[in-house]
Design an enzyme around this catalytic site. Structure first.
Site, mmCIF file in Angstrom:
data_model
loop_
_atom_site.group_PDB
_atom_site.id
_atom_site.type_symbol
_atom_site.label_atom_id
_atom_site.label_comp_id
_atom_site.label_asym_id
_atom_site.label_seq_id
_atom_site.Cartn_x
_atom_site.Cartn_y
_atom_site.Cartn_z
ATOM 1 N N GLN A 60 1.417 24.583 -53.760
ATOM 2 C CA GLN A 60 1.123 23.704 -52.620
ATOM 3 C C GLN A 60 2.367 22.859 -52.352
ATOM 4 O O GLN A 60 2.962 22.314 -53.294
ATOM 5 C CB GLN A 60 -0.054 22.782 -52.938
ATOM 6 C CG GLN A 60 -0.463 21.948 -51.721
ATOM 7 C CD GLN A 60 -1.348 20.752 -52.085
ATOM 8 O OE1 GLN A 60 -0.987 19.601 -51.814
ATOM 9 N NE2 GLN A 60 -2.493 21.015 -52.696
ATOM 10 N N ASN A 92 0.165 21.008 -47.718
ATOM 11 C CA ASN A 92 -0.649 19.792 -47.855
ATOM 12 C C ASN A 92 -0.755 19.066 -46.511
ATOM 13 O O ASN A 92 0.268 18.835 -45.841
ATOM 14 C CB ASN A 92 0.000 18.879 -48.902
ATOM 15 C CG ASN A 92 -0.834 17.631 -49.144
ATOM 16 O OD1 ASN A 92 -0.593 16.586 -48.551
ATOM 17 N ND2 ASN A 92 -1.835 17.756 -49.980
ATOM 18 N N ASP A 93 -1.960 18.723 -46.137
ATOM 19 C CA ASP A 93 -2.260 17.862 -44.962
ATOM 20 C C ASP A 93 -1.964 18.467 -43.581
ATOM 21 O O ASP A 93 -2.761 18.324 -42.674
ATOM 22 C CB ASP A 93 -1.468 16.543 -44.991
ATOM 23 C CG ASP A 93 -2.043 15.534 -45.937
ATOM 24 O OD1 ASP A 93 -3.024 15.869 -46.623
ATOM 25 O OD2 ASP A 93 -1.483 14.425 -46.007
ATOM 26 N N LYS A 161 0.166 9.687 -57.165
ATOM 27 C CA LYS A 161 -0.511 9.366 -55.911
ATOM 28 C C LYS A 161 -1.022 7.936 -55.986
ATOM 29 O O LYS A 161 -1.492 7.497 -57.050
ATOM 30 C CB LYS A 161 -1.682 10.335 -55.729
ATOM 31 C CG LYS A 161 -2.016 10.618 -54.292
ATOM 32 C CD LYS A 161 -3.014 11.758 -54.165
ATOM 33 C CE LYS A 161 -3.529 11.801 -52.731
ATOM 34 N NZ LYS A 161 -4.530 12.815 -52.546
ATOM 35 N N GLY A 191 -2.852 13.697 -63.318
ATOM 36 C CA GLY A 191 -2.502 13.335 -64.694
ATOM 37 C C GLY A 191 -2.742 14.453 -65.696
ATOM 38 O O GLY A 191 -2.774 14.218 -66.903
ATOM 39 N N SER A 218 3.742 16.348 -61.589
ATOM 40 C CA SER A 218 4.942 15.971 -62.360
ATOM 41 C C SER A 218 5.119 16.771 -63.648
ATOM 42 O O SER A 218 6.256 16.992 -64.073
ATOM 43 C CB SER A 218 4.960 14.471 -62.633
ATOM 44 O OG SER A 218 3.681 14.003 -62.861
ATOM 45 N N CYS A 466 -48.888 36.111 -58.659
ATOM 46 C CA CYS A 466 -49.792 34.949 -58.756
ATOM 47 C C CYS A 466 -49.058 33.761 -59.378
ATOM 48 O O CYS A 466 -49.270 32.598 -58.988
ATOM 49 C CB CYS A 466 -51.022 35.302 -59.585
ATOM 50 S SG CYS A 466 -51.909 36.757 -59.001
#
Ligand SMILES: Nc1ncnc2c1ncn2[C@@H]1O[C@H](COP(=O)(O)OP(=O)(O)OP(=O)(O)O)[C@@H](O)[C@H]1O
Ligand SMILES: Cc1ncsc1CCO
Length: 559
Positions: A60, A92-93, A161, A191, A218, A466
């Site tokens: 991404q 992304n976005d 972020k 994380g 990261s 049933c």
């Protein structure tokens, strides 16, 4: 199963819109190249290539502060390296950038472009991922039918972020809650590193699934050796993704249409309501299945009371949540008790569920079931194809009658949806008709649902039809009580808007799905040697059913 029941339904082929390319969606090692996190002097394209060499399955590209022209240029380069490795390239976005470079997909957040708009712009073949922080957001993304996978908010504290000061990371427990409700694959992010990834996957997994993958920023882009770092991470992730069956990938490529997903959500929710309200079900049922019916009710979380005396029928139903009338082993006093209890249930707004066992077989059964649907009001009629066909035919000559086009000479039913729809409208009852595919109509014949979870093992022991009827009654009781609690009534439901389903349609589909999915689970667990070990496993599986299993395994469609 009575020998007289010879009619089967023809199998309906369901059409599912394929919204994404049919290449497998491997989200396992998901590397986010965030340009703002790259150490000085590092090249985004080179890092992407190194991560791909190490086994990244998705790249991404995130570049919040890059101007559009540079973002497009960089995207073109990263897309080319991802393609070289057969990996998915996701922007992304920025839907405009994804469109400009013909990326494989897009990942959006809750505050970005609405999911429906992104899908409209990108078309059906692109992969769309959406970030969800809680179960409401998951439910909404899943039921939209527009997403292929979900990402999480941060599972661990992260500096990559910016989150609000009071933000609490999801942790394994929060991730587990999202997995419980999602039928789409979930990628965890925030994380995650080689030290904590195994524990996260193991602690968050549910009985049925794990995350579809882990996304890292990261831990890869800042690693001394991104290739080795990706390899190390992949080696930890892959062995733990064992629960992700092909059906989860299939679901992500073929999301349920939104209205079907809404129905499945409501059925899954209704199972929770049954468990929470433990409704008492009064059954006047046949003595072949009586004990099993009681145990099935206990297994689903309801309570049984079997009572046939004319002297107490009215008293018993007065404190129950629903009534089952099953004509399998009739006698005159039992028929009288059915009318007494049925009339009392009608006067108190308590749902009545009729199982017209062997309906057409003898004049006694014929007149009894016709009398029951005409002299008292039944809310749901649940029978096999032969029984429902008989009723449709018997009522055909009464005013507004049903044309029974049911049974063909070869014993199949050519227009099952038509039969349940028109009988429902005729008797103002939901109609549930069992067979290889089960069909359920709401009370006005507007929505007809085909349930394709049928299982031949259910025909190998007596009374599963049933048993299903009693499950339907448990759902009807719970849903009726829930509506009463809101000063509403299941009895007065009107088919006015597309969002609302007849509660007794939900009850019919709910009871059938519980029986069929429990059968699938019983068989999947193995160790079935024949009918009796199947029966034991089936009853255990009913007790162990979860709303998540309904979400995951329901095969339903409107017809
Ligand atoms: N041929 C089949 N193939 C697959 N599944 C089936 C088939 N027939 C029935 N089923 C499944 O078994 C369940 C029970 O249906 P069935 O038609 O046997 O009920 P029934 O005749 O009322 O049973 P009983 O009278 O024994 O209680 C159905 O809901 C359906 O899902
Ligand atoms: C076998 C049988 N006979 C009457 S009722 C019944 C159970 C299936 O309905």
């Amino acid at each position: 199963m009575l020998q007289t029941k010879t009619v089967t339904t023809t199998t309906k082929t369901t059409t599912i819109i394929n919204k994404a390319e049919s290449k497998p969606l491997d989200l396992s090692v998901y590397v986010v190249i965030d340009v703002s996190v790259l150490p000085a002097g590092r090249d985004a394209v080179a890092v992407a290539e190194q991560a791909l060499e190490g086994g990244a399955t998705v790249i991404q590209l995130r570049a919040k502060h890059l101007d559009t022209k540079s973002f497009i240029e960089l995207s073109n380069k990263v897309k080319a390296v991802a393609a070289k490795f057969g990996a998915l390239f996701v922007v992304n976005d920025r839907v405009d950038v994804a469109l400009a470079v013909d990326a494989d997909g897009i990942h959006i957040g809750q505050d970005d472009m609405p999911l429906a708009t992104a899908r409209r712009l990108l078309g059906p073949s692109k992969v769309i991922g959406v970030t969800c922080s809680n179960t409401d957001e998951v439910n909404s993304a899943v039921s939209s039918g527009f997403a292929n996978y979900l990402g999480t908010c941060a599972v661990f504290p992260t500096a990559t972020k910016a989150y609000a000061p009071d933000f609490t990371p999801l942790g394994a427990t929060g991730l587990n809650s999202l997995l419980q409700v999602s039928t789409l694959p979930i990628v965890a992010i925030g994380g995650i590193n080689v030290e904590n990834v195994e524990q996260l996957i193991i602690e968050s997994q549910t009985a049925l699934k794990t995350v579809a993958g882990c996304a890292v920023v990261s831990a890869i882009v800042c690693a001394q050796n991104p290739t080795q770092a990706t390899k190390d991470l992949a080696a930890k992730i892959h062995p733990l993704l064992k629960h992700n069956s092909e059906s989860s990938i299939a679901r992500s490529l073929n999301p349920r249409p939104p209205r079907v997903q809404l129905l499945v959500n409501q059925v899954a929710q209704a199972l929770s309501s049954v468990r929470a309200s433990t409704p008492l079900v009064h059954s006047i049922t046949n003595y072949v299945v009586m004990n099993d019916n009681a145990n099935v009710l206990l297994a689903i979380g309801a309570s049984p009371i079997m009572a046939h005396s004319t002297k107490e029928a009215s008293d018993i139903i007065s404190f129950c949540g629903s009534l089952v009338l099953n004509i399998g082993t009739l006698s005159d006093p039992w028929i009288d008790a059915m009318h007494i209890a049925g009339k009392k249930a009608n006067s108190l707004g308590i749902p009545v569920v009729l199982d017209p066992v062997g309906a057409g077989a003898t004049p006694l059964r014929q007149s009894t079931c016709v009398d029951l649907v005409t002299l008292i009001h039944t809310d749901i009629v649940k029978g096999n194809a032969g029984e429902i066909s008989f009723l449709a035919g018997a009522l055909a000559n009464t005013s507004g009658g049903v044309q029974s086009r049911g049974v063909d000479s070869d014993g199949t039913m050519s227009e099952p949806a038509h039969v349940v729809r028109s009988l429902a409208a005729k008797v103002n009852s939901a109609i549930a008709m069992s067979g290889p595919v089960d069909y359920v109509s709401d009370r006005v014949g507007k929505d007809v649902v085909a349930v394709s979870n049928g299982n031949e093992w259910l025909g190998k022991i007596t009374g599963t039809g049933c048993d299903t009827t009693t499950l339907v009654a448990a759902f009807a009781a719970a849903l009726n009580a829930e509506l009463k609690g809101k000063s509403l009534s299941a009895a007065t439901w009107t088919a006015s808007d597309d969002e609302s389903f007849d509660p007794y349609l939900i009850a019919g589909v709910g009871g059938i799905l519980c029986m069929c999915i429990a059968a699938e689970q019983a068989i999947a667990q193995g160790g079935i040697k024949g009918p009796m070990s199947f029966k034991t496993a089936l009853f255990d599986a009913i007790a162990n059913l979860t709303p998540e299993m309904i979400q995951r395994f329901a095969r339903v469609d409107f017809v």
